[in-house]
Design a protein around this motif. Structure first.
Motif, PDB file in Angstrom:
ATOM      1  N   MET A 230       0.847  12.282   6.952  1.00 37.12           N
ATOM      2  CA  MET A 230       1.384  10.949   6.704  1.00 37.12           C
ATOM      3  C   MET A 230       0.314   9.857   6.744  1.00 37.12           C
ATOM      4  O   MET A 230       0.260   9.012   5.839  1.00 37.12           O
ATOM      5  N   PRO A 231      -0.555   9.798   7.772  1.00 38.29           N
ATOM      6  CA  PRO A 231      -1.589   8.749   7.758  1.00 38.29           C
ATOM      7  C   PRO A 231      -2.519   8.839   6.554  1.00 38.29           C
ATOM      8  O   PRO A 231      -2.919   7.816   5.999  1.00 38.29           O
ATOM      9  N   ALA A 232      -2.856  10.068   6.142  1.00 32.19           N
ATOM     10  CA  ALA A 232      -3.728  10.230   4.979  1.00 32.19           C
ATOM     11  C   ALA A 232      -3.054   9.729   3.716  1.00 32.19           C
ATOM     12  O   ALA A 232      -3.693   9.109   2.852  1.00 32.19           O
ATOM     13  N   THR A 233      -1.752   9.965   3.583  1.00 34.59           N
ATOM     14  CA  THR A 233      -1.021   9.492   2.413  1.00 34.59           C
ATOM     15  C   THR A 233      -0.897   7.974   2.412  1.00 34.59           C
ATOM     16  O   THR A 233      -1.068   7.327   1.378  1.00 34.59           O
ATOM     17  N   ILE A 234      -0.611   7.407   3.581  1.00 31.58           N
ATOM     18  CA  ILE A 234      -0.451   5.950   3.665  1.00 31.58           C
ATOM     19  C   ILE A 234      -1.752   5.233   3.319  1.00 31.58           C
ATOM     20  O   ILE A 234      -1.757   4.254   2.565  1.00 31.58           O
ATOM     21  N   LYS A 235      -2.865   5.713   3.871  1.00 32.80           N
ATOM     22  CA  LYS A 235      -4.120   5.023   3.572  1.00 32.80           C
ATOM     23  C   LYS A 235      -4.546   5.229   2.126  1.00 32.80           C
ATOM     24  O   LYS A 235      -5.298   4.405   1.582  1.00 32.80           O
ATOM     25  N   SER A 236      -4.035   6.274   1.451  1.00 37.34           N
ATOM     26  CA  SER A 236      -4.324   6.449   0.033  1.00 37.34           C
ATOM     27  C   SER A 236      -3.710   5.327  -0.797  1.00 37.34           C
ATOM     28  O   SER A 236      -4.286   4.909  -1.808  1.00 37.34           O
ATOM     29  N   PHE A 237      -2.535   4.836  -0.385  1.00 30.41           N
ATOM     30  CA  PHE A 237      -1.932   3.691  -1.068  1.00 30.41           C
ATOM     31  C   PHE A 237      -2.835   2.462  -0.949  1.00 30.41           C
ATOM     32  O   PHE A 237      -3.035   1.731  -1.919  1.00 30.41           O
ATOM     33  N   PHE A 238      -3.398   2.248   0.237  1.00 32.66           N
ATOM     34  CA  PHE A 238      -4.292   1.109   0.437  1.00 32.66           C
ATOM     35  C   PHE A 238      -5.603   1.291  -0.339  1.00 32.66           C
ATOM     36  O   PHE A 238      -6.160   0.318  -0.844  1.00 32.66           O
ATOM     37  N   PHE A 239      -6.106   2.529  -0.415  1.00 32.45           N
ATOM     38  CA  PHE A 239      -7.281   2.787  -1.237  1.00 32.45           C
ATOM     39  C   PHE A 239      -7.013   2.396  -2.697  1.00 32.45           C
ATOM     40  O   PHE A 239      -7.836   1.735  -3.341  1.00 32.45           O
ATOM     41  N   GLY A 240      -5.856   2.823  -3.214  1.00 31.80           N
ATOM     42  CA  GLY A 240      -5.509   2.490  -4.589  1.00 31.80           C
ATOM     43  C   GLY A 240      -5.381   1.001  -4.807  1.00 31.80           C
ATOM     44  O   GLY A 240      -5.828   0.459  -5.832  1.00 31.80           O
ATOM     45  N   PHE A 241      -4.783   0.306  -3.839  1.00 34.32           N
ATOM     46  CA  PHE A 241      -4.651  -1.156  -3.957  1.00 34.32           C
ATOM     47  C   PHE A 241      -6.017  -1.826  -3.989  1.00 34.32           C
ATOM     48  O   PHE A 241      -6.258  -2.722  -4.799  1.00 34.32           O
ATOM     49  N   ALA A 242      -6.918  -1.402  -3.115  1.00 38.28           N
ATOM     50  CA  ALA A 242      -8.255  -2.001  -3.070  1.00 38.28           C
ATOM     51  C   ALA A 242      -9.010  -1.752  -4.369  1.00 38.28           C
ATOM     52  O   ALA A 242      -9.658  -2.670  -4.907  1.00 38.28           O
ATOM     53  N   ILE A 243      -8.943  -0.545  -4.898  1.00 27.92           N
ATOM     54  CA  ILE A 243      -9.651  -0.217  -6.137  1.00 27.92           C
ATOM     55  C   ILE A 243      -9.100  -1.031  -7.307  1.00 27.92           C
ATOM     56  O   ILE A 243      -9.853  -1.616  -8.089  1.00 27.92           O
ATOM     57  N   GLY A 244      -7.777  -1.079  -7.437  1.00 25.62           N
ATOM     58  CA  GLY A 244      -7.176  -1.843  -8.528  1.00 25.62           C
ATOM     59  C   GLY A 244      -7.420  -3.323  -8.391  1.00 25.62           C
ATOM     60  O   GLY A 244      -7.712  -4.012  -9.383  1.00 25.62           O
ATOM     61  N   LEU A 245      -7.309  -3.851  -7.171  1.00 23.78           N
ATOM     62  CA  LEU A 245      -7.488  -5.289  -6.957  1.00 23.78           C
ATOM     63  C   LEU A 245      -8.903  -5.734  -7.294  1.00 23.78           C
ATOM     64  O   LEU A 245      -9.099  -6.719  -8.014  1.00 23.78           O
ATOM     65  N   VAL A 246      -9.893  -5.016  -6.790  1.00 26.56           N
ATOM     66  CA  VAL A 246     -11.285  -5.419  -7.021  1.00 26.56           C
ATOM     67  C   VAL A 246     -11.652  -5.270  -8.493  1.00 26.56           C
ATOM     68  O   VAL A 246     -12.303  -6.143  -9.074  1.00 26.56           O
ATOM     69  N   GLY A 247     -11.238  -4.160  -9.119  1.00 24.38           N
ATOM     70  CA  GLY A 247     -11.536  -3.983 -10.537  1.00 24.38           C
ATOM     71  C   GLY A 247     -10.929  -5.074 -11.395  1.00 24.38           C
ATOM     72  O   GLY A 247     -11.592  -5.623 -12.290  1.00 24.38           O
ATOM     73  N   CYS A 248      -9.675  -5.414 -11.124  1.00 29.70           N
ATOM     74  CA  CYS A 248      -9.010  -6.474 -11.890  1.00 29.70           C
ATOM     75  C   CYS A 248      -9.646  -7.837 -11.617  1.00 29.70           C
ATOM     76  O   CYS A 248      -9.825  -8.639 -12.539  1.00 29.70           O
ATOM     77  N   TYR A 249      -9.980  -8.100 -10.359  1.00 29.38           N
ATOM     78  CA  TYR A 249     -10.571  -9.399 -10.016  1.00 29.38           C
ATOM     79  C   TYR A 249     -11.916  -9.602 -10.704  1.00 29.38           C
ATOM     80  O   TYR A 249     -12.177 -10.659 -11.287  1.00 29.38           O
ATOM     81  N   LYS A 250     -12.764  -8.586 -10.637  1.00 31.23           N
ATOM     82  CA  LYS A 250     -14.085  -8.720 -11.249  1.00 31.23           C
ATOM     83  C   LYS A 250     -13.993  -8.860 -12.765  1.00 31.23           C
ATOM     84  O   LYS A 250     -14.734  -9.628 -13.376  1.00 31.23           O
ATOM     85  N   GLY A 251     -13.095  -8.099 -13.389  1.00 31.88           N
ATOM     86  CA  GLY A 251     -12.962  -8.196 -14.830  1.00 31.88           C
ATOM     87  C   GLY A 251     -12.274  -9.470 -15.275  1.00 31.88           C
ATOM     88  O   GLY A 251     -12.669 -10.087 -16.261  1.00 31.88           O
TER      89      GLY A 251
END
Length: 260
Positions: free
Chosen positions: A197-218
């Motif tokens: 469960m903790p590994a799955t939950i932090k994967s959601f946050f990993f995805g959010f960080a990757i998408g947020l930073v990529g979208c922000y920079k672009g």
């Protein structure tokens, strides 16, 4: 050699960038849950994030499992703990190695792609044209991509973990003549819900960080075509750094939870 004014300017620029990124995230939460929802674009981005990263994730997970087992096996044999190898590999991959490495791969593959794509749209004034035409480019371009990263990265992590365990099994089967049933009985016999469960939950946050930073920079790309390359590069660097920071915070929270 840096003097004090240079250090002061860099610190101020860092906090200004953090503030802009925070406002960008706040705008995502304001607009991400308002109608209308761009379902077609969301599904398209899920395909881009998930399906086009699938082969790389499978190969990486498979090789990680094999290498980790090959490297760990001699040490465990030396201490007479060879029978603990399946459970040790399973816990290590599911808890830590799998989510972090798959997230870093997606940061390079997905984060750079989003940064370059939105950066190209910004410098060619396609985003400006969408604003003039009365559409909401933020909801269409940014919200859909961040949600796609949030929902697809945990699935990619699960797939990568599965192939990593299978790669580990192949090594054990060849070197130790361990059967499929025995190997995976040892793996899942020592895995608990609290490990997954903790590994799955932090994967959601990993995805959010990757998408947020990529979208922000672009989305805020400047300086023409040179800025597109800068946006793609900085998206990878910053999102990878955020993956490590989120992982560190998740480990601390999990440790506090286990102590309670």
């Amino acid at each position: 050699m840096l003097n004090f004014p240079d250090i002061k300017d860099r610190v101020r620029s860092f906090f200004e960038e953090v503030g802009k990124l925070s406002r960008f995230a706040g705008r995502f939460f304001r607009e991400g849950f308002r109608r209308p929802f761009e379902w077609n674009e969301f599904l398209k981005q899920c395909y881009n994030v998930g399906n086009r990263s699938l082969t790389l994730v499978i190969l990486t997970g498979f090789i990680i499992g094999m290498v980790f087992t090959i490297q760990s096996r001699p040490t465990l044999i030396e201490f007479g703990a060879e029978s603990w190898l399946p459970s040790m590999v399973g816990l290590t991959i599911v808890r830590e190695v799998g989510p972090v490495l798959i997230a870093l791969i997606c940061a390079g593959r997905v984060g750079s792609g989003i940064g370059a794509e939105l950066g190209s749209m910004r410098v060619t004034e396609q985003i400006d044209a969408m604003e003039v035409s009365g559409t909401n480019p933020f909801k269409f371009l940014v919200v859909t991509r961040i949600f796609a990263c949030v929902f697809m990265l945990p699935l990619l992590v699960l797939i990568g973990d599965a192939f990593a365990l299978y790669g580990s099994y192949l090594v054990e089967n060849i070197k130790g003549d361990v059967s499929y049933q025995l190997f995976f009985n040892n793996v899942f016999g020592n895995l608990a819900f609290g490990d997954l469960m903790p590994a799955t939950i932090k994967s959601f946050f990993f995805g959010f960080a990757i998408g947020l930073v990529g979208c922000y920079k672009g989305y805020h790309c400047t300086k023409g075509t040179v800025g597109v390359g800068v946006a793609a590069n900085t998206a990878v660097v910053v999102s990878s750094l955020l993956v490590f920071i989120i992982d560190f915070m998740a480990v601390i929270v999990a440790d506090i939870f286990y102590e309670l």
